[in-house]
Design a protein around this motif. Structure first.
Motif, PDB file in Angstrom:
ATOM      1  N   LEU A 141      25.088  62.332 -20.607  1.00  0.00           N
ATOM      2  CA  LEU A 141      25.446  62.946 -21.929  1.00  0.00           C
ATOM      3  C   LEU A 141      25.180  62.001 -22.868  1.00  0.00           C
ATOM      4  N   ASP A 142      25.116  62.294 -24.176  1.00  0.00           N
ATOM      5  CA  ASP A 142      25.020  61.239 -25.345  1.00  0.00           C
ATOM      6  C   ASP A 142      26.380  60.531 -25.302  1.00  0.00           C
ATOM      7  N   THR A 143      26.431  59.344 -25.916  1.00  0.00           N
ATOM      8  CA  THR A 143      27.574  58.395 -25.791  1.00  0.00           C
ATOM      9  C   THR A 143      28.307  59.106 -27.048  1.00  0.00           C
ATOM     10  N   VAL A 144      29.502  58.570 -27.116  1.00  0.00           N
ATOM     11  CA  VAL A 144      30.485  58.544 -28.092  1.00  0.00           C
ATOM     12  C   VAL A 144      29.874  58.481 -29.336  1.00  0.00           C
ATOM     13  N   GLU A 145      29.287  57.224 -29.530  1.00  0.00           N
ATOM     14  CA  GLU A 145      28.730  56.633 -30.670  1.00  0.00           C
ATOM     15  C   GLU A 145      27.717  57.359 -31.088  1.00  0.00           C
ATOM     16  N   THR A 146      26.836  58.080 -30.492  1.00  0.00           N
ATOM     17  CA  THR A 146      25.563  58.930 -30.986  1.00  0.00           C
ATOM     18  C   THR A 146      25.851  60.242 -31.165  1.00  0.00           C
ATOM     19  N   ARG A 147      26.790  60.634 -30.826  1.00  0.00           N
ATOM     20  CA  ARG A 147      27.040  62.112 -31.245  1.00  0.00           C
ATOM     21  C   ARG A 147      27.126  62.358 -32.542  1.00  0.00           C
ATOM     22  N   PRO A 148      26.528  63.664 -33.037  1.00  0.00           N
ATOM     23  CA  PRO A 148      26.608  64.131 -34.358  1.00  0.00           C
ATOM     24  C   PRO A 148      28.018  64.358 -34.646  1.00  0.00           C
ATOM     25  N   ALA A 169      41.155  56.062 -23.841  1.00  0.00           N
ATOM     26  CA  ALA A 169      40.604  57.489 -23.658  1.00  0.00           C
ATOM     27  C   ALA A 169      38.860  57.387 -23.978  1.00  0.00           C
ATOM     28  N   ALA A 170      38.818  56.761 -25.261  1.00  0.00           N
ATOM     29  CA  ALA A 170      37.400  56.618 -25.539  1.00  0.00           C
ATOM     30  C   ALA A 170      36.573  55.734 -24.411  1.00  0.00           C
ATOM     31  N   SER A 171      37.031  55.065 -23.928  1.00  0.00           N
ATOM     32  CA  SER A 171      36.545  54.126 -23.126  1.00  0.00           C
ATOM     33  C   SER A 171      36.230  55.130 -21.724  1.00  0.00           C
ATOM     34  N   ARG A 172      37.146  56.028 -21.215  1.00  0.00           N
ATOM     35  CA  ARG A 172      36.913  56.874 -20.202  1.00  0.00           C
ATOM     36  C   ARG A 172      35.883  57.938 -20.577  1.00  0.00           C
ATOM     37  N   GLU A 173      35.886  58.312 -21.903  1.00  0.00           N
ATOM     38  CA  GLU A 173      34.979  59.399 -22.260  1.00  0.00           C
ATOM     39  C   GLU A 173      33.449  58.853 -22.247  1.00  0.00           C
ATOM     40  N   THR A 174      33.491  57.611 -22.499  1.00  0.00           N
ATOM     41  CA  THR A 174      32.089  56.802 -22.595  1.00  0.00           C
ATOM     42  C   THR A 174      31.580  56.877 -21.027  1.00  0.00           C
ATOM     43  N   GLU A 175      32.461  56.437 -20.211  1.00  0.00           N
ATOM     44  CA  GLU A 175      32.029  56.415 -18.619  1.00  0.00           C
ATOM     45  C   GLU A 175      31.588  57.483 -18.070  1.00  0.00           C
ATOM     46  N   LEU A 176      32.394  58.857 -18.482  1.00  0.00           N
ATOM     47  CA  LEU A 176      32.139  60.409 -18.144  1.00  0.00           C
ATOM     48  C   LEU A 176      30.804  60.800 -18.582  1.00  0.00           C
ATOM     49  N   ARG A 177      30.420  60.355 -19.852  1.00  0.00           N
ATOM     50  CA  ARG A 177      29.342  60.575 -20.431  1.00  0.00           C
ATOM     51  C   ARG A 177      28.191  59.921 -19.824  1.00  0.00           C
ATOM     52  N   ALA A 178      28.420  58.743 -19.487  1.00  0.00           N
ATOM     53  CA  ALA A 178      27.166  57.966 -18.804  1.00  0.00           C
ATOM     54  C   ALA A 178      26.976  58.661 -17.548  1.00  0.00           C
TER      55      ALA A 178
END
Length: 68
Positions: free
Chosen positions: A51-58, A38-47
């Motif tokens: 959008l911001d990456t999962v790691e850089t979100r506040p 899920a985290a990998s897919r979210e990163t793909e969608l954000r890219a």
């Protein structure tokens, strides 16, 4: 004789506990896989959407108004 001994409550309980421990371990592995994918897919969608990456979100939202 072995089949009768296998039906003793302490043997049944030991086998059941062993199987449940195995299932719990498999469930934990499955949950870890799901979260990782899920985290990998979210990163793909954000890219893909810029959008911001999962790691850089506040992680804190103190500056967001709550409607009061």
């Amino acid at each position: 004789m072995r089949k009768l001994q296998a039906l003793r409550p302490d043997h049944v309980a030991r086998r059941t506990a062993g199987r449940l421990a195995g299932y719990a371990g498999q469930g934990g592995e499955f949950a870890g896989d799901v979260f990782r994918l899920a985290a990998s897919r979210e990163t793909e969608l954000r890219a893909a959407f810029g959008l911001d990456t999962v790691e850089t979100r506040p992680t804190r939202y103190d500056d967001v108004k709550d409607g009061r």
